[in-house]
Design a protein around this motif. Structure first.
Motif, PDB file in Angstrom:
ATOM      1  N   ALA A 181     -15.339   5.233  -3.841  1.00 12.88           N
ATOM      2  CA  ALA A 181     -14.631   3.989  -4.148  1.00 12.88           C
ATOM      3  C   ALA A 181     -14.695   3.034  -2.969  1.00 12.88           C
ATOM      4  N   ASN A 182     -14.525   1.761  -3.269  1.00 11.31           N
ATOM      5  CA  ASN A 182     -14.331   0.728  -2.258  1.00 11.31           C
ATOM      6  C   ASN A 182     -12.843   0.417  -2.176  1.00 11.31           C
ATOM      7  N   ALA A 183     -12.368   0.205  -0.971  1.00 11.19           N
ATOM      8  CA  ALA A 183     -10.934  -0.057  -0.801  1.00 11.19           C
ATOM      9  C   ALA A 183     -10.730  -1.160   0.237  1.00 11.19           C
ATOM     10  N   LYS A 200      -9.597  -5.799   5.663  1.00  9.27           N
ATOM     11  CA  LYS A 200     -10.451  -4.737   6.166  1.00  9.27           C
ATOM     12  C   LYS A 200     -11.022  -3.952   4.987  1.00  9.27           C
ATOM     13  N   TYR A 201     -12.307  -3.637   5.038  1.00  6.98           N
ATOM     14  CA  TYR A 201     -12.997  -2.986   3.931  1.00  6.98           C
ATOM     15  C   TYR A 201     -13.341  -1.533   4.304  1.00  6.98           C
ATOM     16  N   TYR A 202     -13.206  -0.663   3.309  1.00  7.99           N
ATOM     17  CA  TYR A 202     -13.446   0.755   3.535  1.00  7.99           C
ATOM     18  C   TYR A 202     -14.271   1.331   2.382  1.00  7.99           C
ATOM     19  N   GLU A 203     -15.053   2.332   2.718  1.00  2.25           N
ATOM     20  CA  GLU A 203     -15.727   3.129   1.694  1.00  2.25           C
ATOM     21  C   GLU A 203     -15.054   4.505   1.667  1.00  2.25           C
ATOM     22  N   LEU A 204     -14.581   4.893   0.476  1.00  2.00           N
ATOM     23  CA  LEU A 204     -13.859   6.157   0.341  1.00  2.00           C
ATOM     24  C   LEU A 204     -14.745   7.203  -0.320  1.00  2.00           C
ATOM     25  N   TYR A 205     -14.601   8.431   0.143  1.00  2.00           N
ATOM     26  CA  TYR A 205     -15.289   9.559  -0.479  1.00  2.00           C
ATOM     27  C   TYR A 205     -14.300  10.718  -0.562  1.00  2.00           C
TER      28      TYR A 205
END
Length: 367
Positions: A181-183, A200-205
Motif C-alpha cells: 500500500a501507499n500511505a 510525507k509518503y510511505y510504501e507499506l509492505y
C-alpha cells in the motif's frame, strides 16, 4: 426408513428439549430429565430389550401413494412419507428434513437416516432461547413500527414462529497473506499569515501467516445466505457433540449444499478478514491506498454442525418477509412489511396536525 421419538421414562409420552432449562421435558406427566438421566434410562432399556437397538423399519409410503396422482412432478420427486410411531399417521417431508412434527398427534419426530453417515453432524449448539422469549423479542422488534399490518403481530402469527436447526459448515483455515500500500502522513500548521502543509509518503509492505477457526456458511439452499450471515456470531464455547435428542421438539434440516459448494463464500470471508488483520498494523497514517493484496490458502478443514435459528415467514401482498433470530444469542434480523392503509392514515394525521398548528399560529399572528 425408520423414525425416532424420544420417550418419557415415567409415562412413555414424547419428550421435547427445553431451551430455557437445558433439559428434556414431558408435557404429559410434567417430568423433566437431564442428559445423564436420559442416557442412563436409554442404556438400561437396551440392556433389558436388545431388540431396541434394531427397531423394525416402518413401512415407507411413497409420495405417489400418499397424494393425488395429479400432484406436480417436483413434489413426486422430492416428497418422502413415513409413519408416526405414536399414532400411525403418515408424516410427509421433503428430502432435506431431518426432524419434524406429526401433524395429527403433534409429537416431535426425528428421521435418523437423514442424520447418519455423511449427513451426521459432528457438533450442535442447543437452543438457548425459548419460543416464548422469541415471541417476546419479535413483539419488541415491532413495537416502534406503527406502519406494520395489524395481523403481522397477531397471536396466530406469533404461534408460527418455528425453531429450526440449520445445517452449517464451519471451516478452519490456515492462510498466508501479503499486502502492499501507499500511505501518507500529513502535518498542518500556521505561522503568521501563512498556513503550511507537509506531506510525507510511505510504501507499506505487510506479510503474515494466520489461522481462522469456525468460519461459518449455511449449507441449506432454502436459507438466504445474507440473513444467515447477519445472525452471526455464535458462541462456539457452548457447542456440544451431536446428539439427536437435542432435536426433539424442533425442526431440523440436513445440508443440500456440500462443503465444496459453500467454500467460495468462506474463501471470500477469510480473504477479507486476512486483509483486515494486516490493515490493523497500518495505523498512524492519515491515508492508506492498497495497491496489491494476496491471500494464499495453505490448509482448510470443514466441520458439519447444526446451529439454532428461530424463524417466522410472513406474506404481505405478493412479497414474503422473514424474521430470524439467533437461537443462542437472541440477535434479530429481518424486514418488516408496511401497511399502505396505515401509512396513508399516518401521513394524513401528521398533515392534519401540521395544518392545525400553522392555522393556530397564523391566527395568533393576526390577533
Amino acid at each position: 426408513m425408520s423414525v425416532v421419538v424420544y420417550k418419557c421414562p415415567h409415562c412413555g409420552a414424547s419428550l421435547t428439549f427445553d431451551a430455557d432449562r437445558q433439559r428434556w421435558e414431558c408435557k404429559f406427566c410434567l417430568g423433566t430429565f437431564d442428559k445423564q438421566t436420559l442416557e442412563a434410562y436409554l442404556a438400561s432399556q437396551k440392556e433389558t430389550n436388545p431388540d431396541l437397538e434394531k427397531p423394525e423399519e416402518p413401512e415407507q409410503v411413497s409420495a405417489e401413494e400418499y397424494v393425488h396422482e395429479q400432484v406436480d412432478e417436483e413434489f413426486n420427486r422430492n416428497a418422502r412419507a413415513y409413519r408416526c410411531p405414536d399414532c400411525g399417521a403418515e408424516i410427509v417431508t421433503d428430502a432435506t428434513t431431518a426432524a419434524t412434527f406429526c401433524v395429527f398427534c403433534h409429537n416431535p419426530t426425528i428421521i435418523p437416516a437423514r442424520l447418519s453417515g455423511e449427513y451426521r453432524p459432528s457438533q450442535v449448539i442447543p437452543f438457548k432461547i425459548s419460543k416464548e422469549a422469541a415471541q417476546k423479542a419479535f413483539l419488541n422488534w415491532c413495537k416502534r413500527k406503527p406502519l406494520v399490518p395489524p395481523d403481522f403481530k397477531s397471536k396466530p402469527q406469533l404461534e408460527k414462529i418455528t425453531g429450526m436447526y440449520v445445517p452449517f459448515w464451519l471451516y478452519d483455515c490456515s492462510v498466508s497473506a501479503t499486502l502492499r500500500a501507499n500511505a501518507q502522513k500529513i502535518r498542518r500548521w500556521r505561522s503568521g499569515n501563512y498556513e503550511h502543509t507537509e506531506t510525507k509518503y510511505y510504501e507499506l509492505y505487510r506479510d503474515g501467516d494466520m489461522s481462522f477457526a469456525g468460519i461459518p456458511a449455511d449449507g441449506s439452499s432454502k436459507m438466504e445466505d445474507k440473513t444467515m450471515d447477519l445472525l452471526e456470531p455464535y458462541d462456539y464455547s457452548q457447542m456440544v457433540h451431536f446428539d439427536m435428542s437435542y432435536l426433539s421438539g424442533y425442526l431440523a434440516e440436513k445440508y443440500d449444499v456440500d462443503k465444496e459448494g459453500v467454500w467460495p463464500r468462506v474463501k471470500e470471508k477469510v480473504a477479507n478478514d486476512a486483509v483486515a488483520q494486516l490493515m490493523t498494523t497500518a495505523k498512524g497514517y492519515d491515508a492508506v491506498q492498497v495497491t496489491h493484496q494476496e491471500v494464499r490458502i495453505k490448509s482448510r478443514k470443514a466441520h458439519y454442525t447444526l446451529l439454532p435459528v428461530w424463524m417466522l415467514m410472513y406474506k404481505h401482498g405478493d412479497k414474503k418477509y422473514l424474521f430470524a433470530m439467533n437461537g443462542q444469542t437472541g440477535k434479530v434480523v429481518g424486514k418488516l412489511p408496511i401497511s399502505i392503509k396505515r401509512a396513508i392514515a399516518w401521513f394524513c394525521g401528521i398533515a392534519a396536525a401540521v395544518f392545525t398548528i400553522l392555522f393556530i399560529a397564523s391566527g395568533v399572528y393576526y390577533l
